[in-house]
Design an enzyme around this catalytic site. Structure first.
Site, short mmCIF file in Angstrom:
data_model
loop_
_atom_site.label_atom_id
_atom_site.label_comp_id
_atom_site.label_asym_id
_atom_site.label_seq_id
_atom_site.Cartn_x
_atom_site.Cartn_y
_atom_site.Cartn_z
CE LYS A 35 -2.21 -1.22 3.72
NZ LYS A 35 -1.51 -2.40 3.99
CB THR A 36 3.73 2.60 2.15
OG1 THR A 36 2.59 2.28 3.31
CG2 THR A 36 4.53 3.65 2.33
CG ASP A 220 0.63 5.19 4.18
OD1 ASP A 220 -0.31 4.07 4.18
OD2 ASP A 220 1.78 4.81 4.16
CD GLU A 221 -0.49 2.86 8.60
OE1 GLU A 221 -1.35 2.18 8.85
OE2 GLU A 221 0.92 2.26 8.30
CD GLN A 251 -1.65 -3.11 9.01
OE1 GLN A 251 -0.75 -2.72 9.47
NE2 GLN A 251 -1.63 -3.45 7.79
NE ARG A 608 3.86 -4.00 11.14
CZ ARG A 608 3.59 -3.88 9.90
NH1 ARG A 608 4.00 -3.00 9.09
NH2 ARG A 608 2.21 -4.09 9.50
P1 ATP Z 1 1.66 -2.18 5.98
O1 ATP Z 1 0.24 -2.63 6.04
O2 ATP Z 1 2.27 -2.88 6.93
O3 ATP Z 1 1.48 -0.68 5.97
P2 ATP Z 1 2.03 -2.00 3.03
O4 ATP Z 1 0.74 -2.51 2.50
O5 ATP Z 1 2.31 -0.80 3.12
O6 ATP Z 1 2.17 -2.45 4.42
P3 ATP Z 1 4.56 -1.85 2.00
O7 ATP Z 1 5.35 -1.18 3.22
O8 ATP Z 1 4.33 -0.83 0.61
O9 ATP Z 1 3.24 -2.81 2.32
O10 ATP Z 1 5.23 -3.28 1.15
C1 ATP Z 1 5.64 -4.26 1.95
C2 ATP Z 1 7.04 -4.74 1.46
O11 ATP Z 1 6.61 -5.41 0.27
C3 ATP Z 1 8.13 -3.84 1.20
O12 ATP Z 1 9.25 -4.16 1.36
C4 ATP Z 1 7.81 -3.37 -0.28
O13 ATP Z 1 9.07 -2.99 -0.92
C5 ATP Z 1 7.64 -4.92 -0.70
N1 ATP Z 1 6.72 -4.95 -2.25
C6 ATP Z 1 5.51 -4.42 -2.26
N2 ATP Z 1 5.24 -4.53 -3.52
C7 ATP Z 1 6.12 -5.30 -4.11
C8 ATP Z 1 6.39 -5.83 -5.47
N3 ATP Z 1 5.35 -5.61 -6.57
N4 ATP Z 1 7.45 -6.27 -5.80
C9 ATP Z 1 8.45 -6.55 -4.90
N5 ATP Z 1 8.55 -6.06 -3.45
C10 ATP Z 1 7.28 -5.32 -3.29
MG MG Z 2 2.22 1.00 4.80
#
Ligand code: ATP
Ligand code: MG
Length: 728
Positions: A35-36, A220-221, A251, A608
Site C-alpha cells: 500500500k505504501t 496512507d494508514e 490494522q 512486521r
Molecule cells: P503495511 O500494511 O504494513 O503498512 P504496506 O501494505 O504498506 O504494509 P509496503 O510497506 O508498501 O506494504 O510493502 C511491503 C514490502 O513489500 C516492502 O518491502 C515493499 O518494498 C515490498 N513490495 C511491495 N510490492 C512489491 C512488489 N510488487 N514487488 C516486490 N516487492 C514489493
Molecule cells: Mg504501509
C-alpha cells in the site's frame, strides 16, 4: 518518455492503483501488500506522467519518520527534488498552514505549540483555581475530554449538554482552558487540526485557493484517521480534487484515541466515482508468518475481509519462548540477537516490540551489557526531559513573552523568590483584566500591589526576559540557546540533585545547544514564513513524541507495538505475550471492541516480521512494583501449533554478570563514516566517570555523540568533542 521504472516492480493490482484514472481511489489491503509502495509510486506517476505540478500534490502519512522516507523515495524515483511537495503528518501540515495564515486563523503571530505535558499542567492549575475538587475533576480526564471534542470538531459552544451537570462542568473547563490558550497564544495538538479545518471553513477564498492548488491528495494508514482529519481532507478535495487513500481495517489500532475505522466505509459513500482496489499478495513475510497472522486476525468478528497470500517460502517456524521471568526473557532475546549478529547479519534488521513502554528498560540493560547498539523509539524522549523543557520555555519567552505556559514553567525556575502567593496575585490580575501573565505582572509592578520582596523578584524576572529579547534579536539560534541557559542560571536549579543526575542534565543542555547550532531552517518552514527560532521550537514540540535523537543506522530498534506500524524487520521479537499485558488488562475487563483492537495490534505486530518471528512470555513478571503470574496470551492459542516451535527454557534463571562474557560486537559493513577515534567496544577513560566501554556512536563531525557504558555509573551519551576521552 520512459516511465517503466515507475511501474517496474509493481504487480497488476498495484499498477492499476498507481495509474487509476478514476477521480478517487480506495486501496484496501492487508499488511505488507504494498500500500505504501503504491502511494509513493502514484505520487511519482502523477508528476512524471500526468505532469501534475509537484506543488499540487499533498501526501499525508502517520509519522514524521514515514514522511521523511516517503520524501526520499519519491525523490529517488523522480530524480528531482521533492522540496515543493507537501509531504508530512496531519499535524505537521496543519501547523504549516496555520503559520502561513495566522491572521486568517485568528492566531497570534508568535503562537506556540502546547504539548501534552504542558496541556496537563495548565488544566491542573485551571481546575484548582476554579476551586474544584481535583479528585472529582481530574486534569487527565479533562485533557481526554477536551482532545476528544476537538478531534470531533466541537468547540465548547457547540456542545449540547442539555442540562446534564457533569457534561456542563466539562464544557465549562473546556471553555476556561480555551480562553486561556487563546490569551496566551497557545495551540495544542488537537487544536492544530481543528483550527486548520476551521481556517478553510471560515475563509472560502482561502479554501478556493488551496483547492485550486492541491489537486491531488494521498493518504496512507487511512484506517487510523479521526473525524477532523477526515473532514479536513473532504473539505480540501471539494468536488474537483482527486483523492487516493490506502488502508487496512485490520490494522486500525488508534480507536482509543478517536480514530474511526468507519472512515474507510464512509469514503465510498462520501466521494463519487471511487474505484476500490484490493491488493492480495504479501511481499513482506514468509508464508509461515503470514498464515499465523491471518489465523489470529480471523478471530475478530467485524472485518471487511481480505485474502492475503505470498509467493514466498515457508520460512522458519515461529519460535515461542516460555521464560521463567522477565529477566530470563530479556536474556534469551539478547542471546538470539547475538547469534544473529554472529551470522554476519546487521543489528538494524532486528526489532524488539512490546505492549507497554516500561518493558524497554530491561532489554536496554541487557543490550548494554552485551555491547549491542540499540535505539529506543519514543522512550525517554530528548525534548521531553525537564531541563530541556525549561530551557526551551525561556527561548519561547524570548520569542513571545505572552506565552503563559512558558512563564508558569520558569518564572520560579530556578528559584528566585516568586512563591505561590505572588503567583496567585499575578494570575488573578491576569484573569480579571483578561491579560497574559506577562502584562499582568507589569501591571502589578506599576500599581505596586505586591509586597516589596515579591515585587523585586517579579521585576527581576521581567528584566531578565526583556534583556534577553533585546540582546538576542539578531543572534544565531545556537548562541541564543547558550545565552538563555547561562543568563537564566537554570543549572543552579539542579544543584541539589544527586551529582550524576545533575551532570546528565548539564550534558543534555549542552546537547541542546548543539542541536540549536546544527539546526537548519527547512525549506518548507522558510516558505511558510517561519523564523529559525519558530521553526526550531515547533520541531521540538511536534517531534517530541516520536524518536530520540537523529537516526543512527546500525542498531537494534526497540519500540511499542503501536509505533511499529508501517515498518518491517527481518528479525522481530514480540515480548511479553501474557494475558493482562498483551492483551492489555484494560481491554480484557472493559466491554466493547477493546479486545478486538488488541488483536489487531497483535496482527500489526506479527506482520512486521519478514524472515523470523520470535514470541515470548514470562511465567512470572515484576510489573508495577509487584510480582504477577499471568497466563500465556490468548493470542498464542490462536496461532496454529504446526507453525510454532516451542523453545525450552534453560534450567538456570540467570547468570551472574561477572561471568557473562559478552562478545565485543564489531560492526562489519557499516555505512557510517569511520572517523571516530575509538572502535565500538574500546575501553576508554573519562575524568569524572572513570572507565567504560564504547557502545555506540551517533551523528557526525563535531556533533558526534558517543555512548559509553561506564563501569561505575552505567551508560551515558557524551558529545565526543567535549568528552575528552582517553583510550585505556
Ligand atoms: P503495511 O500494511 O504494513 O503498512 P504496506 O501494505 O504498506 O504494509 P509496503 O510497506 O508498501 O506494504 O510493502 C511491503 C514490502 O513489500 C516492502 O518491502 C515493499 O518494498 C515490498 N513490495 C511491495 N510490492 C512489491 C512488489 N510488487 N514487488 C516486490 N516487492 C514489493
Ligand atoms: Mg504501509
Amino acid at each position: 518518455m520512459d516511465v517503466s521504472h515507475i511501474l517496474d516492480e509493481l504487480n497488476e493490482a498495484q499498477r492499476q492503483a498507481v495509474t487509476s484514472e478514476s477521480q478517487h481511489t480506495l486501496v484496501l489491503a492487508g499488511a505488507g501488500s504494498g500500500k505504501t509502495r503504491v502511494l509513493i509510486h502514484r505520487l511519482a506517476w502523477l508528476i512524471q506522467v500526468q505532469h501534475v505540478s509537484p506543488m499540487s500534490v499533498l501526501a499525508v502519512t502517520f509519522t514524521n519518520k514515514a514522511a521523511g522516507e516517503m520524501r526520499a523515495r519519491a525523490q529517488n524515483l523522480l530524480q528531482v527534488s521533492a522540496r515543493p511537495m507537501w509531504i508530512g503528518t496531519f499535524h505537521g501540515i496543519a501547523h504549516r498552514l496555520l503559520r502561513m495564515h495566522w491572521q486568517e486563523a485568528g492566531l497570534q503571530e508568535n503562537f506556540q505549540i502546547l504539548d501534552a505535558d504542558d496541556q496537563h499542567r495548565v488544566l491542573r492549575r485551571l481546575i484548582k483555581e476554579e476551586g474544584m475538587d481535583e479528585n472529582q475533576w481530574p486534569a487527565r480526564q479533562a485533557q481526554w475530554y477536551i482532545n476528544a471534542r476537538k478531534d470531533e470538531g466541537q468547540r465548547p459552544d457547540a456542545i449540547e449538554h442539555m442540562g446534564h451537570p457533569m457534561t456542563a462542568t466539562w464544557v465549562h473547563i473546556y471553555q476556561l482552558y480555551q480562553d486561556y490558550c487563546n490569551r496566551a497564544g497557545l495551540v495544542d495538538f488537537a487544536d492544530l487540526l481543528l483550527r486548520a479545518h476551521e481556517l478553510w471553513l471560515h475563509n472560502p477564498s482561502l479554501l478556493d485557493h488551496y483547492r485550486n492548488r492541491m489537486t491531488h491528495l494521498l493518504v496512507d494508514e487511512f484506517q487510523d484517521t479521526n473525524a477532523i482529519q477526515y473532514a479536513w481532507i473532504r473539505l480540501l478535495a471539494g468536488d474537483s480534487g482527486s483523492v487516493l487513500v490506502v488502508g487496512d481495517d485490520d490494522q486500525s489500532i488508534y480507536g482509543w484515541r478517536g480514530a474511526q475505522v468507519e472512515n474507510v466505509q464512509h469514503f465510498s459513500r462520501d466521494y463519487s466515482a471511487v474505484q476500490t482496489i484490493k491488493l492480495e499478495q504479501n511481499y513482506r513475510s514468509t508464508a509461515t508468518i503470514l498464515d499465523a497472522a491471518n489465523a489470529v486476525i480471523a478471530n475478530n468478528e467485524d472485518r471487511m475481509g481480505k485474502k492475503l497470500w505470498t509467493a514466498g517460502d515457508k520460512g522458519q517456524p515461529i519460535t515461542l519462548y516460555a521464560a521463567f521471568n522477565e529477566q530470563d526473557e530479556a536474556r534469551y532475546v539478547i542471546e538470539q540477537i547475538e547469534q544473529w549478529l554472529s551470522r554476519g547479519r546487521r543489528a538494524e534488521e532486528v526489532a524488539i516490540v512490546y505492549r507497554t513502554t516500561a518493558q524497554s528498560r530491561l532489554f536496554e540493560e541487557y543490550l548494554l551489557r552485551a555491547s549491542v547498539a540499540y535505539r529506543v523509539y519514543g522512550g525517554q524522549r530528548f525534548f521531553e526531559r525537564a531541563e530541556i523543557r525549561d530551557a526551551l520555555a525561556y527561548l519561547r519567552l524570548v520569542q513571545n513573552p505572552n506565552d503563559d505556559a512558558a512563564i508558569e514553567r520558569v518564572i520560579n525556575t530556578p528559584t528566585r523568590g516568586i512563591g505561590q502567593k505572588t503567583l496567585s496575585t499575578l494570575r488573578l490580575q491576569a484573569r480579571e483584566s483578561s491579560l497574559p501573565l506577562w502584562q499582568a505582572a507589569q501591571h502589578c509592578i506599576q500599581q505596586n500591589v505586591l509586597p516589596p520582596r515579591a515585587l523585586g523578584a517579579v521585576h527581576g524576572f521581567i528584566e531578565l526576559i526583556s534583556g534577553m529579547r533585546e540582546r538576542m534579536a539578531d543572534w544565531t539560534l545556537g548562541k541564543q540557546m547558550q545565552a538563555v541557559i547561562e543568563d537564566s542560571k537554570l543549572v543552579t536549579q539542579y544543584e541539589k540533585e544527586p551529582r550524576e543526575k545533575m551532570e546528565s542534565r548539564v550534558e543534555n543542555l549542552s546537547e541542546l545547544v548543539n542541536a540549536a547550532d546544527a539546526f537548519v531552517l527547512p525549506f518548507e518552514d522558510e516558505e511558510a514564513g517561519m523564523t529559525e527560532l519558530q521553526s526550531f521550537l515547533s520541531h521540538a514540540a511536534l517531534e517530541a513524541g516520536e524518536t530520540q535523537g537523529e537516526a543512527w543506522d546500525d542498531c537494534v530498534q526497540l519500540m511499542t507495538l503501536h509505533s511499529a506500524k508501517g515498518l518491517e524487520f527481518p528479525l522481530l521479537f514480540i515480548a511479553g505475550m501474557e494475558d493482562g499485558l498483551f492483551p492489555h488488562q484494560r481491554s480484557v475487563t472493559e466491554a466493547g471492541d477493546r479486545l478486538e483492537e488488541e488483536r489487531r495490534l497483535c496482527y500489526v505486530g506479527m506482520t512486521r516480521a519478514r524472515e523470523q518471528l520470535c514470541l515470548s512470555y514470562a511465567e512470572s513478571r515484576r510489573m508495577y512494583g509487584s510480582q504477577s503470574h499471568n497466563r500465556p496470551s490468548r493470542f498464542l492459542q490462536e496461532i496454529p501449533s504446526e507453525l510454532m516451535q516451542e523453545v525450552r527454557p534453560r534450567m538456570q534463571v540467570q547468570r551472574p554478570w561477572a561471568s557473562h562474557k559478552a562478545p565485543v560486537y564489531k560492526k562489519s559493513n557499516s555505512n557510517i563514516k569511520q572517523d571516530w577515534p575509538f572502535q565500538l567496544g574500546a575501553s576508554v577513560r573519562h575524568r569524572k566517570f572513570g572507565d567504560g566501554t564504547v557502545i555506540s556512536f551517533e551523528g557526525s563531525g563535531e556533533h558526534t555523540r558517543v555512548q559509553v557504558n561506564f563501569h561505575r555509573t552505567g551508560a551515558k551519551w557524551l558529545v565526543l568533542a567535549y568528552a575528552n576521552l582517553s583510550a585505556v
